[in-house]
Design an enzyme around this catalytic site. Structure first.
Site, PDB file in Angstrom:
ATOM      1  N   LYS A  15       0.847  -1.206   0.000  1.00 30.77           N
ATOM      2  CA  LYS A  15       0.000   0.000   0.000  1.00 30.77           C
ATOM      3  C   LYS A  15       0.880   1.252   0.000  1.00 30.77           C
ATOM      4  O   LYS A  15       0.626   2.206  -0.751  1.00 30.77           O
ATOM      5  CB  LYS A  15      -0.938  -0.021   1.224  1.00 30.77           C
ATOM      6  CG  LYS A  15      -2.036  -1.082   1.096  1.00 30.77           C
ATOM      7  CD  LYS A  15      -2.789  -1.344   2.392  1.00 30.77           C
ATOM      8  CE  LYS A  15      -3.771  -2.510   2.218  1.00 30.77           C
ATOM      9  NZ  LYS A  15      -4.472  -2.908   3.445  1.00 30.77           N
ATOM     10  N   GLN A  18      -4.270  -1.498   9.768  1.00 27.57           N
ATOM     11  CA  GLN A  18      -4.238  -2.839   9.185  1.00 27.57           C
ATOM     12  C   GLN A  18      -4.795  -3.863  10.180  1.00 27.57           C
ATOM     13  O   GLN A  18      -4.411  -3.891  11.345  1.00 27.57           O
ATOM     14  CB  GLN A  18      -2.787  -3.202   8.783  1.00 27.57           C
ATOM     15  CG  GLN A  18      -2.657  -4.501   8.032  1.00 27.57           C
ATOM     16  CD  GLN A  18      -3.331  -4.495   6.653  1.00 27.57           C
ATOM     17  OE1 GLN A  18      -3.482  -3.443   6.032  1.00 27.57           O
ATOM     18  NE2 GLN A  18      -3.767  -5.652   6.193  1.00 27.57           N
ATOM     19  N   ASP A  32     -11.009   2.831   4.805  1.00 26.19           N
ATOM     20  CA  ASP A  32     -11.329   1.400   4.731  1.00 26.19           C
ATOM     21  C   ASP A  32     -12.838   1.155   4.815  1.00 26.19           C
ATOM     22  O   ASP A  32     -13.302   0.046   4.549  1.00 26.19           O
ATOM     23  CB  ASP A  32     -10.670   0.666   5.905  1.00 26.19           C
ATOM     24  CG  ASP A  32      -9.414  -0.074   5.490  1.00 26.19           C
ATOM     25  OD1 ASP A  32      -9.410  -0.629   4.377  1.00 26.19           O
ATOM     26  OD2 ASP A  32      -8.457  -0.100   6.287  1.00 26.19           O
TER      27      ASP A  32
HETATM   28  N1  GUN Z   1      -6.771  -6.898   6.518  1.00 26.43           N
HETATM   29  C1  GUN Z   1      -7.154  -7.649   5.466  1.00 26.43           C
HETATM   30  N2  GUN Z   1      -7.737  -6.872   4.527  1.00 26.43           N
HETATM   31  C2  GUN Z   1      -7.720  -5.610   4.993  1.00 26.43           C
HETATM   32  C3  GUN Z   1      -8.176  -4.366   4.470  1.00 26.43           C
HETATM   33  O1  GUN Z   1      -8.733  -4.270   3.369  1.00 26.43           O
HETATM   34  N3  GUN Z   1      -7.966  -3.292   5.265  1.00 26.43           N
HETATM   35  C4  GUN Z   1      -7.369  -3.384   6.495  1.00 26.43           C
HETATM   36  N4  GUN Z   1      -7.238  -2.263   7.195  1.00 26.43           N
HETATM   37  N5  GUN Z   1      -6.949  -4.517   7.006  1.00 26.43           N
HETATM   38  C5  GUN Z   1      -7.118  -5.625   6.253  1.00 26.43           C
END
Ligand code: GUN
Length: 295
Positions: A54, A98, A121
């Protein structure tokens, strides 16, 4: 029939190039670069890779990323203070925490503390609630479900009246994907570990989203001929023949499904790149809503 392979990498690349162009235009108008704060707690190898990817994509597109990496024994209060600090920083337009968080952290409480307008998110209960209500538009739609919808639309622009089956009911993927498909007028069935007769239910699907996190769960005889199959699975399995000692496996038995399905996402190169593209898009949207000039 041989399924169309839905090229998530290609679709994501196109979205990212549009985003980069829009960020260049912002700079010409003296608007600040969109800012994304990433918060990683602990040392889960998969989470580290996701966050690193990311951050790299941010760099490529002109998004300013601010990385916060905290130790695995971080306490609730420390993380809450960091969220307060990020909420208050006007140069940060989006905050990504995350998941999963370590066991000592109350994940729901952390997500609830995010400013919902920086919740790129789409996990804050306000955003989740607005997604669930037909008459409201969330500030942000969760990235993987938004990416999945784009992939489906690339082969079937109108899904009204189609039978969609989502396997998995996680708050990150399964549940919001089901809600999004329903908002787009599909008839949606959600399956989970207590569901009985999964193969028969799956066989009724015009759109099958496999998001159970179970390697190769979905077999060829679960597939209705011509169905659109979206594989969200990404599980590390031991493999002594591989150099790394493991390989990454999706939730579908891809090779055997290709001759039956109408369209299918590969793994890698399907849903994964779309999740990141949608995060970049949400960050740009967040920055656009906070229109403040540099000077
Ligand atoms: N863990 C697995 N997928 C995601 C996601 O799309 N966003 C976040 N913040 N954590 C994750």
């Amino acid at each position: 029939m041989t399924a169309t392979i839905i090229d998530g990498s290609k679709i994501a690349a196109k979205i990212k190039s549009t985003i980069a162009e829009q960020i260049r235009k912002r700079a010409e108008e003296e608007l600040p670069a969109p800012g994304l704060a990433t918060v990683l707690v602990g040392d889960d190898p998969a989470s580290r890779i996701y966050v690193r990817n990311k951050i790299r994509t941010c760099e490529k597109l002109g998004i300013r990323s601010i990385a916060h990496a905290l130790p695995a024994d971080t306490q609730q209060r420390t993380l809450e203070e960091l969220i307060d600090y990020l909420n208050a920083d006007p140069k940060i337009h989006g905050i990504l925490v995350q998941l999963p968080l370590p066991d000592q952290i109350d994940e729901y409480r952390i997500l609830s503390l995010l400013n919902p307008q920086k919740d790129v998110d789409g996990f804050h209960p306000i955003n989740a609630g607005m997604l669930a209500r037909k008459e409201s538009e969330p500030w942000f739609i969760p990235c993987t479900p938004a990416g999945i919808l784009r992939l489906i639309h690339s082969v079937r622009p109108d899904i009204a009246g189609l039978n969609a089956v989502v396997i998995g009911r996680s708050s990150i993927v399964g549940m919001p994907t089901a809600q999004l498909l329903c908002r787009n007028n599909a008839t949606v069935t959600i399956c989970h570990s207590y569901s009985v007769g999964l193969p028969e239910i799956a066989r009724r699907a015009d759109i099958l989203v496999a998001a159970a996190g179970e390697p190769r769960l979905v077999r060829a005889d679960w597939i209705k001929p011509g169905a659109i199959v979206i594989d969200v699975g990404i599980t590390r399995v031991d493999d002594s023949e591989s150099e790394k000692g493991y390989r990454i496996v999706g939730d579908t038995d891809f090779e055997s499904i290709v001759p039956i399905a109408g369209a299918i996402t590969p793994m890698p190169g399907g849903v994964g790149p779309m999740t990141i593209a949608m995060l970049m898009r949400n960050t740009l949207i967040a920055a656009g809503r906070s229109a403040c000039k540099i000077r």
